[in-house]
Structures are given as C-alpha cells and as structure tokens.
Design an enzyme around this catalytic site. Structure first.
Site, PDB file in Angstrom:
ATOM      1  CG  ASP A 197      74.072  52.677  55.569  1.00 54.41           C
ATOM      2  OD1 ASP A 197      74.148  51.826  54.686  1.00 54.41           O
ATOM      3  OD2 ASP A 197      72.982  53.048  56.075  1.00 54.41           O
ATOM      4  CD  GLU A 260      74.704  52.810  50.423  1.00 52.43           C
ATOM      5  OE1 GLU A 260      74.067  51.930  49.827  1.00 52.43           O
ATOM      6  OE2 GLU A 260      74.277  53.361  51.444  1.00 52.43           O
TER       7      GLU A 260
END
Ligand code: GLC
Length: 522
Positions: A197, A260
């Site tokens: 993330d 990401e």
C-alpha cells in the site's frame, strides 16, 4: 518466454472484504464470507484473490489504519478463519494475496501509543517528528496540512493520510526489521503474495523541503493536487526497501510482490528494480487515468510496452476500491469493451469485485457517507464509498450480501434485483457471462496469456492488436464508439464477441464491428 510464473499467466481478483459477503449479521463482510464464495471465484476462473486489509483496526480508513499487523480484525473473524480461507482457496488452485501497509500504522498501534507517550520513548523515532508546527507545506491526501501537533510532547508528527495514520520512519532500522517480520509472518502462514500500500510515499525528504506548487492545479480540484509531491513521494530510497523485500520474498517459493504506485510510466517501471530485483508487478493504473479514446489508449499501451525493462512483466488495472467504477466512467455498453481490453492486453489483469457484474457507482446520500476522504474534503467527488458498495449475489433483499433484516454498511445498487450473480450466471449474454468466457478463453490461449503484443490498427474510434505465442496468433478489435465501424484485418473466425452472439462466425478482411462491440479473432 521461459516457463511463466503463476502471477504472469494468472488473473487477480480484488476483494474489498467489508463488501463481499457478510455471514455474522453485522452488515459488514467477513472472512468466512469469502470462504463461502470460493466456489464462485473458481467458477469465474480467477487465479488469485487480493484481499484489502483484514487486520485489527479502528477503521478510521476502513482497515488501512492497522493497529496490529499480525492478527485479524474481529469484524472479519480470527486467524483460524484466515487459515481456513487459505486452505480452501489453495484446494481450488486459488492463491491468496494480502495487503501490506508499510507507510503508516494506526494511531492506536502500540508502537505509536508508545511513541506518543514521551519524547524519550522506545518507539519515538519509529515515526516522523519535528519541533515546528507545521514544519513545512506538505499536504495530507485526505485534506489539510500533513502534520499534526502533539501537545503532550510538544512536537508535530507527519501523516500522509489521516492524522489517525501516522507515517512510519523508514530510516529507522528497527522499523525495517519489524516490518520485515510482518512479511515473514504472512508468508510463513501460506500467503502467496502481498499488495504493498501507498508505496510511493514510504520515504520522505530528510530535509523536509517544501513541495512546489502545481501550476496546472485549479481551485475546486482536489486540494492535495495543488502541490507537486516532489519531496514526499518516489524518493530514491524507496527502491532500497523494495529490493530488501524482494530478497526476503525470494527466500520463499513463488511469492509475488505487487506495489500500489500512482506514478508516470517512466517512474513506475523503475520499481521493477535493477536487474529485475524489485517488484514483480508495480500496479499500472494508467487505464484508469487515460481518457476512453482509441488513439490515447493505443499510445498508452505502446508507451508502456516500450518503457518496460528487459524481462519485466506488464500488468493492468481497470478499477479498484479508490476510484470510480469503470461502468460509471465509460457507461454500461463500453464497460464490456473495457473488460475485453483488460483481459486481452499483455500483462496480468486485476479485476475489481463487482466489475464483473457491471456494477456502477452508487450515489451515497450525505447522511450515509462513511469515507473520511469525503468527510474531510466534501463535494469534490473524492469520496470512495460509491465504488465500495456490497457485492450482489442474488435477487433477495440485500442481494444475499447480508441477511434481509440486516442493514448493509453501504447501500446496494438500485438495480440489484437484476444485477446480481444468480441472474447473470444464467443469462448467456450478461456481463458476468462475458467475464467468465473472457477468462476461460484467456486461460486456454497461450497467445492471450503470455504472447507478444503488436498494434495492428488505430483510428479515432477503433483499435486492433495482435497477440502471438509460437505459432498461435489472436487478434483483438475494439469499437469504442456507439456507432458501427468497419475494420480491415486478416480474415478469421470470431472466438468471442462482447455481444456473446457470434462465436465461430467467419469474418472477411473487411468486416463491421457493431456499436460498442469488441471481438477476438483467430
Ligand atoms: C491506498 C489505499 C487507500 C488508502 C490509502 C491509505 O491508496 O488503496 O484505500 O486510503 O492507501 O492507506
């Protein structure tokens, strides 16, 4: 290519666990719910599921504020439920990818509670502190300055997202070690990969220099975009951490690292690492960012293909839990063309849950808003609730997501009585049938899963490309307009049309694509 890895041939399916399947009547999805739906995922034909965060969390950012990296949030179940899910998925040949959130913890994580307790505390330097209030102009993605004053200890701490999500200090060796242990914990438990993330934000400028203004930004646009994140994103040291995680994951067999990264193509491809010793798949979000226009999509694909380093494997995403749904962005008819594009391009596709039903964004009335992005910066369309609404399984009240008497945490689509798995599964022309056929054809066709890419044609409305592996060649032609369009390609047989009605039909060199039609040809 050499024998491809599973994550090169395969298709990833993103599960937003709050919205997949509730089994304990609280209106929020859970791990037993995912386990219960594994047969569906197997039927759909996906190779891996990536599950958004399932770890203990105060839910300020719906799980992206982690209070314990090595346990399961009680809302979702327990570690034993997770183990059952892994066993059930593996028994069906489905891999499990979990979210890894290294940029920040929850402010309720014991590390931060200790850090905040005193300047001299053991974990103080695990976070980013400064005497000034605020030390510079850095902005939070969710609105306002990214520094929070801590009156108790008389310093500010940095948070790229909510103030409840303090950023870890990745220059601290103890942070690196503790977070490496988190990766080992999940790999040892049998997970097949992680989606990392907010990776671009992991390291920030040590001199805390101000970010420069973005001259293209206009008032009324996302305030976060008013500055160029020159000193808060994509710092060179991020790649050092990626390389370390890669070395760690290479100690296990067949694990995948997905990152990401909202970055321009030329920076994105750096994350494959020197000599491919970085991420396996730096998420490529450019199909989400590019206008739905034939020439623009072709130039994107060609730019990306040309930028990929030797041996790097491409990847494509059409939607996720942070962006408006594809069916809302391009409309129901073009969403079928988009599905064909996603599943025929060269590279690992990720399908976002519900997109296989053509679910659209659900307008959320102000009193039902959940997402802090919308609460903090209202009215600009930044809220993510519309694309996070529950999965629709059948025509009952609450569409089988939760029991009829339970209130789901977000409302369903207005057409959930017809837009659901049960009704689309039996409909030979539905979006779900299209997804299932596309996945089946891709899996069965080497040219589609691992073949080379070559553009054959592009004009303002139509483009066509070829995928080739060994002696096998497949062509794909997509009509992005709502009008019929003629296209000239080598004659062949239709393997699949987005209209699901002309498989097996022979087409001549020049043939007509119907409005909003895509075809795959021999
Ligand atoms: C990522 C997630 C998003 C989350 C943010 C902060 O962008 O996809 O949902 O809010 O990171 O963790």
């Amino acid at each position: 290519m050499d024998q491809p890895e599973w994550w090169q041939r395969g298709i990833v399916y993103q599960i937003y666990p709050r919205s997949f399947q509730d089994t304990n009547n609280d209106g929020v999805g859970d791990l037993p719910g995912i386990t219960q739906r594994l047969d569906y995922l197997q039927w759909l034909g996906v190779d891996a599921i990536w599950i958004s965060p399932i770890f203990p969390s105060p839910m300020a950012d719906f799980g992206y504020d982690v209070a314990d990296y090595c346990d399961i949030e009680p809302l979702f179940g327990a570690l034993s439920d997770f183990d059952r899910l892994v066993t059930g998925a593996h028994a069906r040949g489905i891999k499990i990818i979990v979210d890894y959130v290294p940029n920040h913890t929850s402010d309720q994580h014991p590390w931060f509670i200790d850090a905040r307790s005193a300047r001299g505390s053991e974990h103080r330097d695990w976070y980013i502190w400064n005497d000034a209030n605020p030390p510079n102009n850095w902005l939070s993605v969710f609105g306002g300055n990214a520094w929070q004053w801590d009156a108790g200890t008389g310093q500010s701490y940095y948070h790229a997202y909510l103030k409840e999500q303090p950023d870890l200090n990745w220059r601290n060796r103890a942070v690196q070690d503790a977070m490496d242990d988190v990766l080992r914990f999940w790999f040892d438990r049998g997970v097949d990969g992680v989606r990392i993330d907010a990776l671009r934000q992991l390291v920030k400028d040590s001199q805390l220099r101000d970010n420069p203004p973005d001259p293209d930004w206009q008032p009324g646009q996302d305030p976060y975009r008013s500055l160029v994140p020159l000193y808060t994103a994509d710092q060179p040291e991020v790649l050092e951490h990626v390389a370390r995680w890669r070395a760690l994951s290479d100690g296990y067999s067949e694990r995948v690292l997905i990152g990401e990264l909202w970055l321009p193509i030329e920076r994105l491809v750096a994350y494959y690492g020197v000599d491919g010793r970085g991420l396996h798949l730096p998420f490529n979000f450019h199909l989400i960012l590019t206008p739905w226009q034939a020439r623009q999509i072709v130039s994107l694909v060609e730019k990306y293909e040309a930028a990929l380093p030797e041996g790097a494997w491409p990847t494509w995403v059409l939607g996720n839990h942070d962006r408006p749904r594809i069916a809302s962005r391009v409309g129901a008819a073009q969403a079928r063309v988009a599905a064909m594009l996603l599943l025929t391009l060269r590279g690992t596709p990720t399908v976002y849950q519900g997109d296989e039903l053509g679910i659209q964004d659900v307008p959320i009335p102000p009193e039902l808003v959940q997402d802090p992005a919308e609460k903090n910066v209202p009215g600009l369309g930044l809220g993510r609730d519309p694309e996070r609404t529950p999965m629709q399984w059948d025509a009952t009240i609450n569409a089988g997501f939760c029991a009829p008497e339970v209130r789901p945490w977000l409302p369903l689509t207005a057409d959930h009585d017809v837009r659901n798995v049960a009704s689309q599964r039996d409909d030979g022309q539905s979006m779900l049938t299209l997804y299932q056929r596309l996945i089946e054809l891709r899996r069965a066709t080497s040219a589609l899963c691992v073949g080379t890419y070559r553009t054959l044609h592009v004009d303002s409305d139509v483009f066509a490309f070829e995928r080739e592996a060994g002696a096998q060649r497949v062509r794909v032609a997509l009509n992005l307009s709502h009008e019929p369009r003629a296209v000239r390609l080598p004659a062949g047989d239709v393997l699949l049309s987005t209209h699901l009605d002309r498989a097996g039909v022979h087409v001549d060199e020049t043939f007509e694509l119907r409005p909003d039609e895509g075809v795959i040809l021999t």
